[in-house]
Design a protein around this motif. Sequence first.
Motif, mmCIF file in Angstrom:
data_model
loop_
_atom_site.group_PDB
_atom_site.id
_atom_site.type_symbol
_atom_site.label_atom_id
_atom_site.label_comp_id
_atom_site.label_asym_id
_atom_site.label_seq_id
_atom_site.Cartn_x
_atom_site.Cartn_y
_atom_site.Cartn_z
ATOM 1 N N PRO A 80 0.819 -1.431 -0.003
ATOM 2 C CA PRO A 80 0.011 -0.081 0.048
ATOM 3 C C PRO A 80 0.824 1.304 -0.096
ATOM 4 N N ALA A 81 0.192 2.353 -0.476
ATOM 5 C CA ALA A 81 1.055 3.822 -0.614
ATOM 6 C C ALA A 81 1.441 4.159 0.611
ATOM 7 N N VAL A 82 0.449 3.744 1.841
ATOM 8 C CA VAL A 82 0.882 4.109 3.080
ATOM 9 C C VAL A 82 0.606 3.136 4.068
ATOM 10 N N ASP A 83 1.709 2.914 4.779
ATOM 11 C CA ASP A 83 1.433 1.618 5.811
ATOM 12 C C ASP A 83 2.057 1.975 7.173
ATOM 13 N N MET A 84 1.425 2.045 8.244
ATOM 14 C CA MET A 84 1.939 2.825 9.524
ATOM 15 C C MET A 84 2.486 1.537 10.348
ATOM 16 N N THR A 85 2.727 0.413 9.759
ATOM 17 C CA THR A 85 3.250 -0.699 10.403
ATOM 18 C C THR A 85 4.911 -0.698 9.798
ATOM 19 N N ARG A 86 5.239 -0.116 8.824
ATOM 20 C CA ARG A 86 6.494 0.269 8.250
ATOM 21 C C ARG A 86 7.474 1.090 9.413
ATOM 22 N N VAL A 87 8.492 0.990 9.338
ATOM 23 C CA VAL A 87 9.392 1.747 10.067
ATOM 24 C C VAL A 87 9.703 3.145 9.476
ATOM 25 N N GLY A 88 9.869 3.975 10.228
ATOM 26 C CA GLY A 88 10.535 5.345 9.961
ATOM 27 C C GLY A 88 9.854 6.070 8.563
ATOM 28 N N THR A 89 10.673 6.541 7.729
ATOM 29 C CA THR A 89 10.201 6.922 6.450
ATOM 30 C C THR A 89 9.659 6.029 5.513
ATOM 31 N N ASP A 90 9.924 4.645 5.800
ATOM 32 C CA ASP A 90 9.379 3.561 4.815
ATOM 33 C C ASP A 90 7.846 3.495 5.149
ATOM 34 N N VAL A 91 7.247 4.432 6.186
ATOM 35 C CA VAL A 91 5.627 4.336 5.992
ATOM 36 C C VAL A 91 5.078 4.802 4.830
ATOM 37 N N ASN A 92 6.199 5.707 4.037
ATOM 38 C CA ASN A 92 5.408 6.197 2.899
ATOM 39 C C ASN A 92 6.268 5.252 1.593
ATOM 40 N N LEU A 93 5.390 4.585 1.016
ATOM 41 C CA LEU A 93 5.901 3.659 -0.103
ATOM 42 C C LEU A 93 6.978 4.428 -1.006
ATOM 43 N N ALA A 94 6.570 5.602 -1.354
ATOM 44 C CA ALA A 94 7.439 6.399 -2.405
ATOM 45 C C ALA A 94 8.850 6.621 -1.828
ATOM 46 N N SER A 95 8.801 6.963 -0.687
ATOM 47 C CA SER A 95 10.100 7.150 0.008
ATOM 48 C C SER A 95 10.969 5.616 0.193
ATOM 49 N N MET A 96 10.117 4.869 0.557
ATOM 50 C CA MET A 96 10.748 3.428 0.510
ATOM 51 C C MET A 96 11.408 2.912 -0.653
ATOM 52 N N ALA A 97 10.452 3.193 -1.929
ATOM 53 C CA ALA A 97 11.028 2.640 -3.194
ATOM 54 C C ALA A 97 12.126 3.502 -3.691
ATOM 55 N N VAL A 98 12.066 4.752 -3.504
ATOM 56 C CA VAL A 98 13.338 5.484 -3.721
ATOM 57 C C VAL A 98 14.604 4.968 -3.196
ATOM 58 N N ARG A 99 14.510 4.908 -1.779
ATOM 59 C CA ARG A 99 15.671 4.292 -1.090
ATOM 60 C C ARG A 99 16.013 3.160 -1.768
ATOM 61 N N MET A 100 14.993 2.086 -1.710
ATOM 62 C CA MET A 100 15.597 0.565 -2.293
ATOM 63 C C MET A 100 16.278 0.702 -3.670
ATOM 64 N N ILE A 101 15.504 1.565 -4.687
ATOM 65 C CA ILE A 101 16.248 1.543 -5.973
ATOM 66 C C ILE A 101 17.571 2.303 -5.915
ATOM 67 N N GLN A 102 17.800 3.271 -4.994
ATOM 68 C CA GLN A 102 19.365 3.787 -4.914
ATOM 69 C C GLN A 102 20.263 2.957 -4.576
ATOM 70 N N CYS A 103 19.786 2.106 -3.369
ATOM 71 C CA CYS A 103 20.665 1.086 -2.718
ATOM 72 C C CYS A 103 20.576 -0.090 -3.486
ATOM 73 N N CYS A 104 20.108 -0.422 -4.819
ATOM 74 C CA CYS A 104 20.043 -1.275 -5.752
ATOM 75 C C CYS A 104 19.380 -2.635 -5.014
#
Length: 444
Positions: A322-346
């Motif tokens: 989901p786009a927003v998930d309060m069970t995720r940690v920190g900025t990963d609550v926001n899927l867009a932020s989590m995706a950008v971080r994961m893609i940047q980190c390969c």
Amino acid sequence: MLWLLLFPLAFLLRSATATSGGGNTSCTQESCGNLTIRFPFSLAGAQPLYCGYSAFDLTCDAGRGRAYLSKTFRDRLFRVVDISYAKKSMVAAIAGDGGCPVPDFNVSASLALFPFTISGANKRLVFFYGCAVPPELRLPRLCGNRAVGAYISGRWGAEDTLPRGVPANCSSVGVPVRRGMEPASLQYERLIGDGFLLDLPPPLGDCDGCRRVRGECRFDKLSFQCVCPDGKLCPNFAQSNSTTHQDRGNFRLKIIGTEFHVKLADFGLSRLFAPDATHVSTAPQGTPGYVDPAYHHRYQLTDKSDVYSFGVVLVELVSSRPAVDMTRVGTDVNLASMAVRMIQCCEIDRLVDPRLGYRSASETMKTVDLVAEVAFRCLQPEQDVRPSISEVLDVLREARERMMEKEDCAARDDAVLLKKSRDDSPDSVMHQWISPATTFNHST
């Protein structure tokens, strides 16, 4: 599996290049019966889809000279009786099958995804049943082995007022009609056949002005275009109105039909761009997780705001998160932020839903990487570096073509295996059959 997800997304943007005119590329006006069909309407099978808005596509029954709205949940649900281009209105009628006159569907809900508005000038024809029906309001015939009554109840959109003698516990369904002929119990077929008035939305471009310069009006690449006789955009119509949707979430993308035709639902927060506008200013609003972060700083929406929201939808599709998930940690609550971080980190393999088989085949990996890369570009915080929606469409097309090529290769391999198995099969149960030494295993 991935191409099944990409296919409806490409159809969401299909107006960029779609054609359905049987090879015809011209938007010359057509006719069906007494109807003249031209922009913003288009005629399926005779004109390309870019000759009008997708929702305004019509189907013609040439034998009967009748036109129907194409994008309804049931074929030939609404017949188009008349189109008034000058008054920006049309008359539609419920296309009955000669059986029970009471519609088995909600008329308002059936038109909810269309940009039409049922005019308040219509009357409301009410059918009621499931109760004691007064004789003077009763239809001459039964409907589904039950008595049905009918009456006219004021204007469409106004509160329904029960006539004297009609019980309050009745079930009912309302149909908009243009006239209020009485008694409705005897005139209902004529009332329904005459149809009801629909108001059309304001045009997105100056089609009349386009015609004055002998141009051809089109709705292509999500905007109005005026195409000159030489096939190029007319200079004075290079820019046109467009719409920013402001609150595009995955629940607002409605996939309908077996061909994955897609429509946007809920245009409540959408804003229409003026021809010379670069942005639209609004008060803070929108669904968390989809709204352009730049919007929170300037409260201004551009076409790149929609690109950001679409990037979120792309990530949702490849990750099944989901786009927003309060069970995720920190900025990963926001899927867009989590995706950008994961893609940047390969770490795309951690982002992608395992069911897509990211590591199972190189072609699948390349396709997912294509989608992830364009999603990453869509989610950039700076609007200027985001791709245009047409660039996103090009990437989705490339991804879809990759997956379809893979499916074609798999089908050819299966055909070879099938031929081999037939060659090795006995001609008759009386013949000795020697099994082949090699067992073929194949998976797609």
